[in-house]
Scaffold this active site. Structure first.
Site, mmCIF file in Angstrom:
data_model
loop_
_atom_site.group_PDB
_atom_site.id
_atom_site.type_symbol
_atom_site.label_atom_id
_atom_site.label_comp_id
_atom_site.label_asym_id
_atom_site.label_seq_id
_atom_site.Cartn_x
_atom_site.Cartn_y
_atom_site.Cartn_z
ATOM 1 C CG HIS A 32 -3.989 0.756 4.751
ATOM 2 N ND1 HIS A 32 -3.476 -0.133 3.823
ATOM 3 C CD2 HIS A 32 -5.070 1.327 4.152
ATOM 4 C CE1 HIS A 32 -4.218 -0.113 2.733
ATOM 5 N NE2 HIS A 32 -5.190 0.774 2.906
ATOM 6 C CB CYS A 90 -0.956 -0.001 1.191
ATOM 7 S SG CYS A 90 -0.146 -0.158 2.798
#
EC number: 3.4.19.12
Length: 920
Positions: free
Chosen positions: A845, A275
C-alpha cells in the site's frame, strides 16, 4: 454514418421515403432474372454474400425466415411456385414500428443474414420492401485484427450546455470521428459558422470528460450507447461557460458544495489498487512552484498539442484539473477517474486496476507533463559530443544548452539536473566524459550479503523429533554452505546431510551440494535429512543406499462395486539410509519400522497370532510387504519374479548383489502394518513415463490401509517438531544514512556483460568502469530509494531504515562543479514530500507525507483520508521516494514578488500533538 433513431418526425420521414422507394420498386415477376441467375448473383457473385468485408462499406440486414423462403423458392426451379417469398419483411427484427429500433441480442445466422449493398438493391428491385419499413443499413468497421459489420451503432444523446432538457438521439458508427459528432451537433442546434464549440462526454461516474481530439473515432473515445454528449459554445468574452455548469464540477458531491477547507488538504479516492497513483499525485501536488504554475493558468499558454512525443496536451490538462480541484478548498476528497483514464490511454502498462510502482507512475507523469508543456515546438537535431579533453565547465555548459534546445518546460526548470558520466576502457585506458540530464536520482541501498533461511532438520535417530532451524547463510553461497551452517547447530557433519524441497507431501527437488542457494526461495519448505549413504547406487560400493520414501493411504473410490482403491499422499517424505546387507523387502520393511517407531506402534502378540498355519500359508501371498498388486515392478533383468512367487526375487534397485526373498514371511505369519511399492518421483505407481525413469533409482511408497493407519499411526506425533534456539534469532538491519546511499550512487562500478560500452579507440565493446558525479542540482530534487531487488531466482524488498534529514540536506560534498561559497543555499535542501510503500513485493500500500505550501504543516495522505502528523513520524522503513526543495527556491517563493500565495517554509513547526494520528 449518423442516422436519426429516436426523433419521431425524422423517423416518420425516413419511413415515408423508404415506402416510396419500395413502391417505385414493386417487383414484376415477368422481369425477374432466372432463378439460377438470382442464386448466383446473391450468393456467389462478385457482389454476393460470399465476398469479403471491406471497411467503410454498407451491408444490409435481411430477416432469416424470409431469406430461407427465398432460398427454397429459387432452388425449387419454378418461378410460379407457391413458395414465392413476396416482399422483403424485416418486421421480426424491430422492437416497434415507430422508432424502428432493432431488438437487442440479434444473432447473425439465427435471426438475420447480411447482404452487401449491391445484392440488397437487387433483392429490393426484384421483390420490393414491405410497405413502411426502413432498410436496415449497417457499416463495416475495422477493429484490431478483424473487420465486422456493426449491427448495433452507438446512440448518443446530444444536448447544449445551456439547454440540457432538450436532446437529439443520433446513431454513430464506432468508426465515425468525434469531428463528425461535433458537426452533427452543430447542425442539430443550428450553430452559426463563426461560433466556436467543443464537446464533453458524461461518464458513468457522473463527471464529464473533454473530447479533445476530433480526429479520433467514437470507439477510441470509448463512447457508449446512451451516453450524454454536451456541446459547449464559447462566450463572447472568449471564456468557456464550463465553470457555470453544475454538471461540469467534476466529482463534487452535494455535501461538499458548501465545504470550505484548507487548499491542498484533499484526499484522492482509491479506484481499485490506485494508491500508487494517489501517492505520486499527492507528492507532485505539494511541489510549490509547479502547483502555482497550474493554479495561475501559466500552462494554458504552453500546451503543446503537436508534439509527437507528447500526449496532445491531455495529460497536462487532466493534471491541471486535478490540481485546481485539490487546491480549491471545496473538496474533502476527489475521484481521479478522468486522470486515471488519461494515464491508461497513453500508457497501456497502467490500464486496468493492477498494483504498480509509484516511482514508475511518477516518471511517466513527469515525462508526459514535460512533453505536453514543451516550449520547443519543433525539435532540432543535436549531435552529442564527447569532452575530448576540454574543460568540464565548457562541456557541461554545452550539454545543458543542447538539452534546452530540445527540451524547455516547467518540468525542466524545476526537476532537471546534470550528471557527469566518466567511462574508462579497461584495455586501452581511453576516457570518455559526457554530461547528461537527469530528472531524479535512483540511489541504491547498502545490501547485506547474508540471508536467513528456515529449514527442518530430520535426524536419523527415530527418537528425536524434527528440528526447526533458522540459518544465516551467504546470499551467493551454495547448498554446501547451508549444510555447514546447520552442522554448527546440530553437530552432524555436512557430508551426512541431504537437502530437499518438499511440496505437497513429495520431494519437489533434491539439491546437489554445488547448487546455488539463490535457487531456494523464501517461501520454499526446505528439509535437511541426516543420511549415511547416497542415493546413486554404485555397484561394488559398501556405502548405505539412501531411499526416498513416501507415505500413502488407500482411499475407497466411488465405484459401482467399490473394487478400486485410490492412493493419497500424506505426511512428510523421508530419506532412509538402508545397509546393503539388509537391502531386501524384509530388511527394508524392518528398517522403515525402526525409522517410524516414534509415531508408529508395533502390533502386539495378540495381533500377530490371529490364524492357523494353513490359513497363514494361503494368505501369505496377500500379506507380503512387497510391491502391491495395484502397480507393476519394472526391472530390466529377465530373471526377476514377484516377491510372493516362492522363487528368487531380484531387488528392484538394479544392483547385482541384491537378492529377493524366497521364503518370506515365515510360516507363522506376522501381521504387516503396511505394504511397499516402487513409485516414481511424483508418488504414483506409473514408472513408465520415460525410458530414463524406468532405469532410474525408484522411490518407495509405504501404503497404509485406512484401518491400520488409524490404529497404529499417530498423526499428531508424526507432525510434531521442536524449535531450536536459533529460531528466535532475528538478523538486525542497522539503519543507513541517506548520504551513504548517495555515496554508493557515485561509486565507480564495472559495466555488466549485458550492457557493454563501445570504445571508440579500441573499436569494440568493453566492460568499462563507470562513475557518475553530480554537476548541477535542480530546484526540486527527487530521490528514489531502490528498495526492490530483482535477481534471476528471487525478488525482494529491502526494508532497511534510511535516515534522511527533514532540513538542511547538504549536497556540497557531492557536487563536483566549482561552488559558489557565498551562497550555500544552492546546495542545501529541505524535505517537502515522501511517498511511502508498506508491504512486500506482491502486495502493498502506498501513502504520502507532504508539507502544505501555504500553511507549512505536514499531513499524512492515505487515499481519501488526510490527517496532520508530527515531523518525527515521517522517517520510517516505508519511505520510498523523497522530494527535496532547494533552500534558495523556498526563500524566493517566500518573498512578496515570488508568489501570490506567499507559501511558508516546508520545514516548519508542527501543530499540537493531540491533533495527530500515529501512522507507524
Amino acid at each position: 454514418m449518423a442516422t436519426v433513431a429516436a426523433n419521431p418526425a425524422a423517423a416518420a420521414a425516413a419511413v415515408a421515403a423508404a415506402a416510396a422507394v419500395a413502391e417505385d420498386k414493386e417487383p414484376q415477376h415477368e422481369e425477374l432474372p432466372g432463378l439460377d441467375s438470382q442464386w448466383r448473383q446473391i450468393e456467389n457473385g462478385e457482389s454476393g454474400r460470399e465476398r469479403p468485408l471491406r471497411a467503410g462499406e454498407s451491408w444490409f440486414l435481411v430477416e432469416k425466415h424470409w431469406y430461407k423462403q427465398w432460398e427454397a423458392y429459387v432452388q425449387g426451379g419454378d418461378q410460379d411456385s407457391s413458395t414465392f417469398p413476396g416482399c422483403i419483411n424485416n418486421a421480426t427484427l424491430f422492437q416497434d414500428e415507430i422508432n424502428w429500433r432493432l431488438k437487442e441480442g440479434l444473432v447473425e445466422g439465427e435471426d438475420y443474414v447480411l447482404l452487401p449493398a449491391a445484392a440488397w438493391h437487387d433483392m429490393v428491385s426484384w421483390y420490393g420492401l414491405e410497405h413502411g419499413q426502413p432498410p436496415i443499413e449497417r457499416k463495416v468497421i475495422e477493429l484490431p485484427n478483424i473487420q465486422k459489420v456493426e449491427v448495433y451503432p452507438v446512440e448518443l444523446l446530444l444536448v447544449r450546455h445551456n439547454d440540457l432538457g432538450k436532446s437529439h438521439t443520433v446513431q454513430f458508427s464506432h468508426t465515425d470521428s468525434i469531428g463528425l459528432v461535433l458537426r452533427t451537433a452543430r447542425e442539430r442546434f443550428l450553430v452559426e459558422p463563426q461560433e466556436d464549440t467543443r464537446l464533453w462526454a458524461k461518464n458513468s461516474e457522473g463527471s464529464l470528460d473533454r473530447l479533445y481530439d476530433t480526429h479520433i473515432t467514437v470507439l477510441d473515445a470509448a463512447l457508449e450507447t446512451g451516453q450524454l454528449i454536451i456541446m459547449e459554445t464559447r462566450k463572447k468574452d472568449g471564456t468557456w461557460p464550463s465553470a457555470q455548469l453544475h454538471v461540469m464540477n467534476n466529482n463534487m458531491s452535494e455535501e461538499d458544495e458548501d465545504f470550505k477547507g484548507q487548499p491542498g488538504i484533499c484526499g484522492l479516492t482509491n479506484l481499485g489498487n490506485t494508491c500508487f497513483m494517489n501517492s505520486a499525485l499527492q507528492c507532485l501536488s505539494n511541489v510549490p512552484q509547479l502547483t502555482e504554475y497550474f493554479l495561475n493558468n501559466c500552462y494554458l499558454e504552453e500546451l503543446n498539442f503537436r508534439n509527437p512525443l507528447g500526449m496532445k496536451g491531455e495529460i497536462a490538462e487532466a493534471y491541471a484539473d486535478l490540481v485546481k480541484q485539490a487546491w480549491s478548498g471545496h473538496h474533502r476528497s476527489i475521484v481521479p477517474h478522468v486522470f486515471k483514464n488519461k494515464v491508461g490511454h497513453f500508457a497501456s502498462q497502467f490500464l486496468g486496476y493492477q498494483q504498480h510502482d509509484s516511482q514508475e507512475l511518477l516518471s511517466f507523469l513527469l515525462d508526459g507533463l514535460h512533453e505536453d508543456l514543451n516550449r520547443v515546438k519543433k525539435k532540432e537535431y543535436v549531435e552529442l559530443c564527447d569532452a575530448a579533453g576540454r574543460p568540464d565547465q565548457e562541456v557541461a555548459q554545452e550539454a545543458w544548452q543542447n538539452h534546452k534546445r530540445r527540451n524547455d518546460s516547467v518540468i525542466v526548470d524545476t526537476f532537471h539536473g546534470l550528471f557527469k558520466s566518466t567511462l574508462v576502457c579497461p584495455d586501452c585506458g581511453n576516457v570518455s566524459v559526457t554530461f547528461d540530464p537527469f530528472c531524479y536520482l535512483s540511489v541504491p541501498l547498502p545490501i547485506s550479503h547474508k540471508r536467513v533461511l528456515e529449514v527442518f532438520f530430520i535426524p536419523m535417530d527415530p527418537r528425536r523429533k524434527p528440528e526447526q532451524h533458522r540459518l544465516v547463510v551467504p546470499k551467493k553461497g551454495k547448498i554446501s554452505d547451508l549444510c555447514v551452517a546447520l552442522s554448527k547447530h546440530t553437530g552432524i557433519s555436512p557430508e551426512r546431510m541431504m537437502v530437499a524441497d518438499v511440496f505437497s507431501h513429495r520431494f519437489y527437488k533434491l539439491y546437489q551440494l554445488e547448487e546455488p542457494l539463490s535457487s531456494i526461495l523464501d517461501r520454499d519448505d526446505i528439509f535437511v535429512y541426516e543420511v549415511s549413504g547416497r542415493i546413486e547406487a554404485i555397484e561394488g560400493s559398501r556405502e548405505d543406499i539412501v531411499v526416498p520414501v513416501y507415505l500413502r493411504e488407500r482411499t475407497p473410490a466411488r465405484d459401482y462395486n467399490n473394487s478400486y482403491y485410490g492412493l493419497m499422499l500424506f505426511g512428510h517424505p523421508l530419506l532412509v539410509s538402508v545397509p546393503r546387507d539388509r537391502f531386501t523387502w524384509e530388511g527394508l520393511y524392518n528398517v522403515l519400522m525402526y525409522r517410524l517407531s516414534r509415531y508408529v506402534t508395533k502390533p502386539n502378540s495378540d495381533d500377530e497370532d490371529d490364524g492357523d498355519e494353513k490359513e497363514d500359508d494361503e494368505e501369505d501371498k496377500d500379506d507380503v510387504p512387497g510391491p502391491s498388486t495395484g502397480g507393476s515392478l519394472r526391472d530390466p533383468e529377465p530373471e526377476q519374479a514377484g516377491p510372493s512367487s516362492g522363487v528368487t526375487n531380484r531387488c528392484p534397485f538394479l544392483l547385482d548383489n541384491c537378492l529377493g526373498t524366497s521364503q518370506w514371511p515365515p510360516r507363522r505369519r506376522r501381521k504387516q502394518l503396511f505394504t511397499l511399492q516402487t513409485v516414481n518421483s511424483n508418488g504414483t505407481s506409473d514408472r513408465t513415463t520415460s525410458p530414463e525413469e524406468v532405469h532410474a533409482q525408484p522411490y518407495i511408497a509405504i501404503d497404509w490401509e485406512p484401518e491400520m493407519k488409524k490404529r497404529y499411526y499417530d498423526e499428531v506425533e508424526a507432525e510434531g517438531y521442536v524449535k531450536h534456539d536459533c529460531v528466535g534469532y532475528v538478523m538486525k538491519k542497522a539503519p543507513v544514512r541517506l548520504q551513504e546511499c548517495i555515496e554508493l550512487f557515485t561509486t565507480v562500478e564495472t559495466l555488466e556483460k549485458e550492457n557493454p560500452w563501445y570504445c571508440p579507440s579500441c573499436k569494440q565493446h568493453q566492460l568499462a568502469t563507470k562513475k557518475l558525479d553530480l554537476w548541477m542540482l535542480p530546484e526540486i530534487l527527487i530521490i528514489h530509494l531502490k528498495r526492490f531487488s530483482y535477481t534471476k531466482f528471487s525478488r525482494e524488498k529491502l526494508d532497511t531504515l534510511v535516515e534522511f534529514p527533514i532540513r538542511d540536506l547538504d549536497f556540497s560534498e557531492f557536487v563536483i562543479q566549482p561552488q559558489n561559497d557565498s551562497n550555500p543555499e544552492l546546495y542545501k535542501y529541505d524535505l517537502i514530500a515522501v511517498s511511502n510503500h508498506y508491504g512486500g513485493m506482491r502486495d502493498g500500500h502506498y501513502t504520502t507525507f507532504a508539507c502544505n505550501k501555504d500553511s507549512g504543516q505536514w499531513h499524512y495522505f492515505d487515499d481519501n483520508s488526510v490527517s496532520p502528523v508530527n515531523e518525527n513520524q515521517i522517517e520510517s522503513k516505508a519511505a520510498y521516494v523523497l522530494f527535496y526543495q532547494r533552500q534558495d527556491v523556498a526563500r524566493r517563493l517566500l518573498s512578496p514578488t515570488g508568489s501570490s500565495g506567499a507559501p511558508a517554509s516546508p520545514a516548519c513547526s508542527s501543530p499540537p500533538s493531540s491533533e495527530f494520528m500515529d501512522v507507524n
